[in-house]
Design a protein around this motif. Structure first.
Motif, short mmCIF file in Angstrom:
data_model
loop_
_atom_site.label_atom_id
_atom_site.label_comp_id
_atom_site.label_asym_id
_atom_site.label_seq_id
_atom_site.Cartn_x
_atom_site.Cartn_y
_atom_site.Cartn_z
N LYS A 1 3.46 12.78 -8.47
CA LYS A 1 3.40 13.45 -9.78
C LYS A 1 3.95 12.54 -10.88
CE LYS A 1 3.42 18.36 -8.59
NZ LYS A 1 2.25 18.67 -9.44
N PHE A 2 4.99 11.81 -10.55
CA PHE A 2 5.61 10.90 -11.51
C PHE A 2 4.66 9.76 -11.87
CE2 PHE A 2 8.14 6.96 -12.06
CZ PHE A 2 8.91 7.31 -13.17
N PHE A 3 3.96 9.18 -10.89
CA PHE A 3 3.08 8.04 -11.12
C PHE A 3 1.72 8.44 -11.69
CE2 PHE A 3 5.49 5.95 -7.43
CZ PHE A 3 6.29 5.21 -8.28
N ASN A 4 1.28 9.63 -11.41
CA ASN A 4 -0.10 10.03 -11.72
C ASN A 4 -0.45 9.85 -13.21
OD1 ASN A 4 -2.65 11.14 -11.07
ND2 ASN A 4 -2.00 13.11 -11.93
N GLY A 5 -1.58 9.15 -13.44
CA GLY A 5 -2.04 8.92 -14.80
C GLY A 5 -1.51 7.65 -15.43
N HIS A 6 -0.71 6.90 -14.70
CA HIS A 6 -0.11 5.68 -15.25
C HIS A 6 -0.48 4.45 -14.43
CE1 HIS A 6 2.25 8.16 -17.99
NE2 HIS A 6 2.51 8.94 -16.96
N GLU A 7 -1.64 4.52 -13.82
CA GLU A 7 -2.12 3.40 -13.01
C GLU A 7 -2.19 2.13 -13.86
OE1 GLU A 7 -3.35 6.38 -13.11
OE2 GLU A 7 -3.24 7.14 -11.06
N GLY A 8 -1.82 1.01 -13.26
CA GLY A 8 -1.80 -0.25 -13.98
C GLY A 8 -0.48 -0.57 -14.64
N LYS A 9 0.46 0.38 -14.61
CA LYS A 9 1.78 0.16 -15.21
C LYS A 9 2.90 0.11 -14.17
CE LYS A 9 1.00 2.07 -19.83
NZ LYS A 9 1.50 3.04 -20.86
N PHE A 10 2.54 0.22 -12.91
CA PHE A 10 3.56 0.21 -11.87
C PHE A 10 2.96 -0.34 -10.58
CE2 PHE A 10 1.31 4.14 -11.21
CZ PHE A 10 1.23 4.26 -9.82
N SER A 11 3.85 -0.72 -9.67
CA SER A 11 3.46 -1.10 -8.31
C SER A 11 4.53 -0.60 -7.36
CB SER A 11 3.26 -2.61 -8.19
OG SER A 11 4.39 -3.31 -8.68
N VAL A 12 4.15 -0.35 -6.11
CA VAL A 12 5.05 0.25 -5.12
C VAL A 12 5.18 -0.68 -3.92
CG1 VAL A 12 5.36 2.18 -3.52
CG2 VAL A 12 4.52 2.61 -5.84
N TYR A 13 6.43 -0.80 -3.43
CA TYR A 13 6.71 -1.60 -2.24
C TYR A 13 7.67 -0.81 -1.36
CZ TYR A 13 4.77 -5.18 -5.26
OH TYR A 13 3.94 -5.88 -6.10
N VAL A 14 7.40 -0.80 -0.05
CA VAL A 14 8.20 -0.01 0.88
C VAL A 14 8.74 -0.91 1.99
CG1 VAL A 14 8.25 1.93 2.48
CG2 VAL A 14 6.84 2.06 0.40
N HIS A 15 10.06 -0.90 2.16
CA HIS A 15 10.71 -1.60 3.27
C HIS A 15 11.29 -0.53 4.20
CE1 HIS A 15 13.70 -3.80 5.58
NE2 HIS A 15 13.24 -4.96 5.12
N ALA A 16 10.61 -0.30 5.33
CA ALA A 16 11.06 0.70 6.30
C ALA A 16 11.69 -0.03 7.48
CB ALA A 16 9.89 1.55 6.76
N SER A 17 12.99 0.08 7.63
CA SER A 17 13.72 -0.76 8.57
C SER A 17 13.64 -0.30 10.01
CB SER A 17 15.18 -0.86 8.14
OG SER A 17 15.78 0.43 8.12
N ASN A 18 13.45 1.00 10.24
CA ASN A 18 13.44 1.51 11.61
C ASN A 18 12.05 1.95 12.07
OD1 ASN A 18 16.19 1.07 11.74
ND2 ASN A 18 16.74 3.17 11.23
#
Length: 396
Positions: free
Chosen positions: A126-143
């Motif tokens: 919901k926070f990101f929706n409609g703002h494509e091109g202004k953010f990128s996401v990266y996930v570090h899942a350790s387990n």
């Protein structure tokens, strides 16, 4: 002859005989004053050559602690830098003096550090929706690799390794996230978040807050207590002196120049890798993610950081871990209170004088709310948060 002798005798008779000088007893010298002056002088020399390393030692001589003592003593002579320090300073100076990379569309990199699942993906969608091109996401899942429920998180996992709380592996994971995010030249700001973090404002507010200022938001403060400078090890000398040792929460938000410096650093990173860990110097438990970046940036660019994190954490319970919010805690009033805080509070761990440092959160010269995100929220709070977010709980 007779007359001459008489004259001589008369002359001798006329000579006035003065009494000899009286012998006075020698004065008693104030030996105790001399001894006292010598002791004070000896103490000052020792304090200058071997400055006290603990807050307790400092408070024996001043209620203001080590800072009062160091302010009174003459400055120590400048030392000669090592080859590694000179090389590091050149690289850092070149990066800081370089103009920012021009980008058609500046983006914010949201970097999630999690052991596994991300329970708030729907809220972040919901926070990101409609703002494509202004953010990128990266996930570090350790387990465990998470099963994503939001399109913004699918295929955004990076190569991850195990992370142990309080150890250098936490810093390694942060650097791994930065390295992956730095590959996109449009990413101009980098936010470190946990699996228990939530947004407090709408996307546009966060975007403007981070990109329209030229500082990194990195928690940094001086703590003379056992859980601050008490964790310092002299093995860090000469590059890291105790006077520069700082503490702060790990949840940073930094500009691209600073992210590049973190990746380029090996000198100071190695000091914290080797000497900021559990069991150092007879039992000190130094936590690298609480000290490395605050100390590093305090030394290299103190004017380039705001000394608070934009992620709110409630330490009021004064335990090893911050307060966790349950579904019962999540109300409109809670969100309103968190988004209205405009003063950053730091509490030291000094037992004799529990200092509370309060500083206004200054953004481009004006006082504004401090926090854009908050933690730690339990997974059970998701439905309440979705309802609040849908009703525009943060219209600013």
């Amino acid at each position: 002859m007779k007359g001459g002798a008489q004259g001589w005798r008369l002359g001798m008779g006329d000579v006035q005989i003065f009494p000899g000088p009286r012998h006075r007893a020698p004065l008693k010298r104030p030996v105790w004053i001399i001894v006292l002056v010598c002791m004070v002088s000896l103490f000052l020399v020792c304090a200058y050559v071997y400055p006290p390393q603990s807050g307790t030692a400092c408070y024996l001589f001043s209620s203001r602690g080590c800072k009062a003592l160091s302010d009174w003593l003459p400055p120590a002579p400048a030392r000669e830098f090592t080859d590694s320090e000179i090389a590091s300073q050149v690289v850092i100076r070149e990066i800081l003096s370089s103009p920012p990379v021009k980008s058609k569309t500046s983006k914010i990199a949201f970097m999630f550090l999690t052991p596994g699942q991300l329970p708030f993906e729907k809220l972040w969608e919901k926070f990101f929706n409609g703002h494509e091109g202004k953010f990128s996401v990266y996930v570090h899942a350790s387990n465990n690799k998470p099963v994503h429920v939001s399109r913004y998180f699918v295929n955004r996992d990076i190569r991850s390794e195990q992370v142990i709380w309080g150890k250098i592996s936490m810093i390694d994971a942060e650097r791994r996230l930065l390295a992956n995010a730095m590959q996109d030249p449009d990413n101009q700001h980098f936010v470190l978040l946990s699996d228990s973090c939530i947004p407090l404002h709408k996307f546009d507010y966060v975007y403007n807050y981070l990109l329209y200022t030229n500082v990194s938001f990195l928690d940094c403060f001086y703590d003379p207590g056992p859980h601050g400078n008490g964790r310092y090890s002299e093995h860090m000398l000469p590059e890291v002196d105790i006077k520069d040792f700082r503490k702060g929460a790990q949840w940073f938000s930094m500009k691209r120049q600073h992210a590049m410096i973190v990746l380029a650093d090996s000198l100071y990173y190695s000091k914290f890798r080797d000497y900021c860990k559990h069991g150092m110097d007879g039992g000190k438990n130094c936590i690298a993610d609480e000290h490395y970046l605050p100390t590093f940036f305090h030394m290299i660019d103190p004017q380039g950081i705001a000394n608070w994190s934009v992620t709110h954490v409630d330490w009021s319970e004064r335990k090893w871990h911050p307060k966790s919010y349950t579904a019962h805690d999540v109300t409109r009033e809670l969100i309103k209170n968190l988004t209205s805080i405009d003063v950053s509070v730091h509490v030291t761990s000094e037992e004799k004088s529990l200092d509370v440092d309060e500083q206004p959160c200054i953004w481009n010269g004006i006082q504004r709310p401090c926090y854009l995100f908050a933690r730690k929220f339990h997974a059970e709070t998701l439905d309440n948060l979705l309802q609040l977010f849908s009703s525009n709980y943060t219209t600013s």
